[in-house]
Design a protein around this motif. Structure first.
Motif, PDB file in Angstrom:
ATOM      1  N   ARG A 107       0.830  -1.206   0.000  1.00  0.00           N
ATOM      2  CA  ARG A 107       0.000   0.000   0.000  1.00  0.00           C
ATOM      3  C   ARG A 107       0.863   1.253   0.000  1.00  0.00           C
ATOM      4  NH1 ARG A 107      -5.468   0.019   1.985  1.00  0.00           N
ATOM      5  NH2 ARG A 107      -6.372  -2.092   1.884  1.00  0.00           N
ATOM      6  N   ASN A 108       0.401   2.219  -0.780  1.00  0.00           N
ATOM      7  CA  ASN A 108       1.037   3.531  -0.870  1.00  0.00           C
ATOM      8  C   ASN A 108       2.472   3.469  -1.392  1.00  0.00           C
ATOM      9  OD1 ASN A 108      -1.325   4.887   0.192  1.00  0.00           O
ATOM     10  ND2 ASN A 108      -0.761   3.939   2.151  1.00  0.00           N
ATOM     11  N   VAL A 109       2.784   2.352  -2.041  1.00  0.00           N
ATOM     12  CA  VAL A 109       4.023   2.212  -2.806  1.00  0.00           C
ATOM     13  C   VAL A 109       3.651   1.813  -4.232  1.00  0.00           C
ATOM     14  CG1 VAL A 109       6.205   0.959  -3.087  1.00  0.00           C
ATOM     15  CG2 VAL A 109       5.407   1.586  -0.799  1.00  0.00           C
ATOM     16  N   VAL A 110       2.933   0.696  -4.345  1.00  0.00           N
ATOM     17  CA  VAL A 110       2.424   0.234  -5.640  1.00  0.00           C
ATOM     18  C   VAL A 110       1.123   0.944  -5.984  1.00  0.00           C
ATOM     19  CG1 VAL A 110       1.499  -1.776  -6.878  1.00  0.00           C
ATOM     20  CG2 VAL A 110       3.547  -2.012  -5.457  1.00  0.00           C
ATOM     21  N   VAL A 111       0.261   1.096  -4.978  1.00  0.00           N
ATOM     22  CA  VAL A 111      -1.066   1.687  -5.182  1.00  0.00           C
ATOM     23  C   VAL A 111      -1.490   2.401  -3.909  1.00  0.00           C
ATOM     24  CG1 VAL A 111      -2.145  -0.511  -4.532  1.00  0.00           C
ATOM     25  CG2 VAL A 111      -3.473   1.181  -5.798  1.00  0.00           C
ATOM     26  N   GLU A 112      -2.183   3.506  -4.052  1.00  0.00           N
ATOM     27  CA  GLU A 112      -2.600   4.249  -2.869  1.00  0.00           C
ATOM     28  C   GLU A 112      -3.846   3.632  -2.239  1.00  0.00           C
ATOM     29  OE1 GLU A 112      -3.459   8.299  -3.859  1.00  0.00           O
ATOM     30  OE2 GLU A 112      -5.215   7.808  -5.069  1.00  0.00           O
ATOM     31  N   ASP A 113      -4.013   3.882  -0.941  1.00  0.00           N
ATOM     32  CA  ASP A 113      -5.153   3.360  -0.189  1.00  0.00           C
ATOM     33  C   ASP A 113      -6.476   3.706  -0.856  1.00  0.00           C
ATOM     34  OD1 ASP A 113      -3.615   2.222   1.799  1.00  0.00           O
ATOM     35  OD2 ASP A 113      -3.767   3.942   3.151  1.00  0.00           O
ATOM     36  N   ALA A 114      -6.569   4.909  -1.400  1.00  0.00           N
ATOM     37  CA  ALA A 114      -7.829   5.380  -1.984  1.00  0.00           C
ATOM     38  C   ALA A 114      -8.308   4.496  -3.121  1.00  0.00           C
ATOM     39  CB  ALA A 114      -7.664   6.822  -2.473  1.00  0.00           C
TER      40      ALA A 114
END
Length: 311
Positions: free
Chosen positions: A273-280
């Motif tokens: 999370r928040n490296v590959v894809v954001e939480d949102a």
């Protein structure tokens, strides 16, 4: 089906996907098919989804399941003519034949070294089991391919698409570790066999093997590639040409809700999370990663079912 080591082993992809979707409605319909049959699962690398989903799939078919973490047990030798006076205690020639006496199907999971391209591309470990085992082999991820994941991805897109020819984008994303190309390879090969408009996007230097991508469109501008996408599959992989190297950790390639737009977000998991894809994105209704993970069971179940029907 005699084995499942590559998606080319599927003789009728559309029918296999259709049957898998129907199987979800009654997972135990064929529970007598595997009665008194045994699946042996060998893990040369750890696993969460592949391990649990494949075991569940086998049990849905009535099979017995045995699991062995091979590297926790002993070191196998794969080279012919070697003098085994070092740290290997059993040769694959004996091991594969012995395990075949205990199993009706053998499933194998192993990762690449990411240091020796030629050896990794030879798929020496998987090919050794194919050569010496006397029962069908299933690939639970190998040095260059993850055909079970790719089948689950195909099922997911087929279930969720609202178009005859959806736009699918495979997008590279940053990651702190060097990861294999296996998932990306099999996803590309699977999409090339489906009625989709596929585009690959990644920074320069992260080109996959030309033997895999063939004539698939490659766009080095991520946001341009993502325009009007219906499905966006995000995955990191290390360099193929500069083999196994992390050339970039460009944070601007992380998938955001703004870049995703109206598309559905896909990832094989686990995901940083928040490296590959954001939480949102992950926590939104656009994310279908949990559906993908669920379809891992039915992808494996269809493969095992087709092999059992051929035994």
């Amino acid at each position: 089906m005699k084995k499942y080591t590559n998606i080319k082993d599927i003789s009728n992809l559309k029918e296999t996907i259709r049957e898998a979707i129907l199987l979800k409605m009654d997972p135990f319909e064929f529970q007598d098919l595997g009665k008194n049959k045994t699946l042996v699962m060998l893990f040369f690398n750890s696993s969460l989804r592949t391990r649990l989903s494949t075991e569940k799939a086998a049990k849905n078919l009535g099979m017995n399941v045995m699991i062995l973490n091979v590297n926790d047990a002993w070191n196998l030798e794969f080279e012919d003519g070697t003098i085994m006076n070092a740290n290997t205690s059993e040769h694959i020639k004996e091991a594969a034949q012995v395990i075949s006496q205990y199993a009706d199907i053998i499933a194998v999971r192993a990762f690449p070294s990411l240091t020796d391209k030629q050896k990794d591309e030879s798929e020496f470990l998987l090919q050794s089991f194919i050569k010496y085992a006397t029962v069908p082999i299933v690939n639970m991820e190998s040095a260059t391919a993850h055909p079970l994941q790719a089948l689950a991805d195909a099922i997911t897109i087929t279930e969720l698409t609202e178009k005859a020819n959806p736009k699918v984008v495979l997008s590279w994303a940053p990651h702190p570790k060097a990861l294999p190309q296996a998932v990306a390879n099999s996803f590309v090969e699977m999409m090339q066999n489906m009625d989709v408009d596929l585009t690959i996007t990644h920074p320069e230097g992260y080109e996959l093997s030309k033997e895999i991508t063939k004539n698939t469109a490659i766009n080095y501008k991520q946001e341009e590639a993502l325009k009007n996408a219906d499905f966006v599959y995000v995955k990191n992989w290390s360099s193929y040409n500069d083999y196994g190297k992390v050339l970039s950790q460009d944070k601007s390639w992380m998938m955001t809700k703004e870049k995703l737009g109206a598309a559905k977000f896909m990832h094989c998991l686990p995901v940083r999370r928040n490296v590959v894809v954001e939480d949102a994105v992950l926590d939104s209704e656009s994310s279908v990663v949990i559906k993908q993970a669920n379809n891992r069971t039915f992808a494996a179940q269809m493969v095992l079912k087709q092999i059992l029907e051929d035994l």
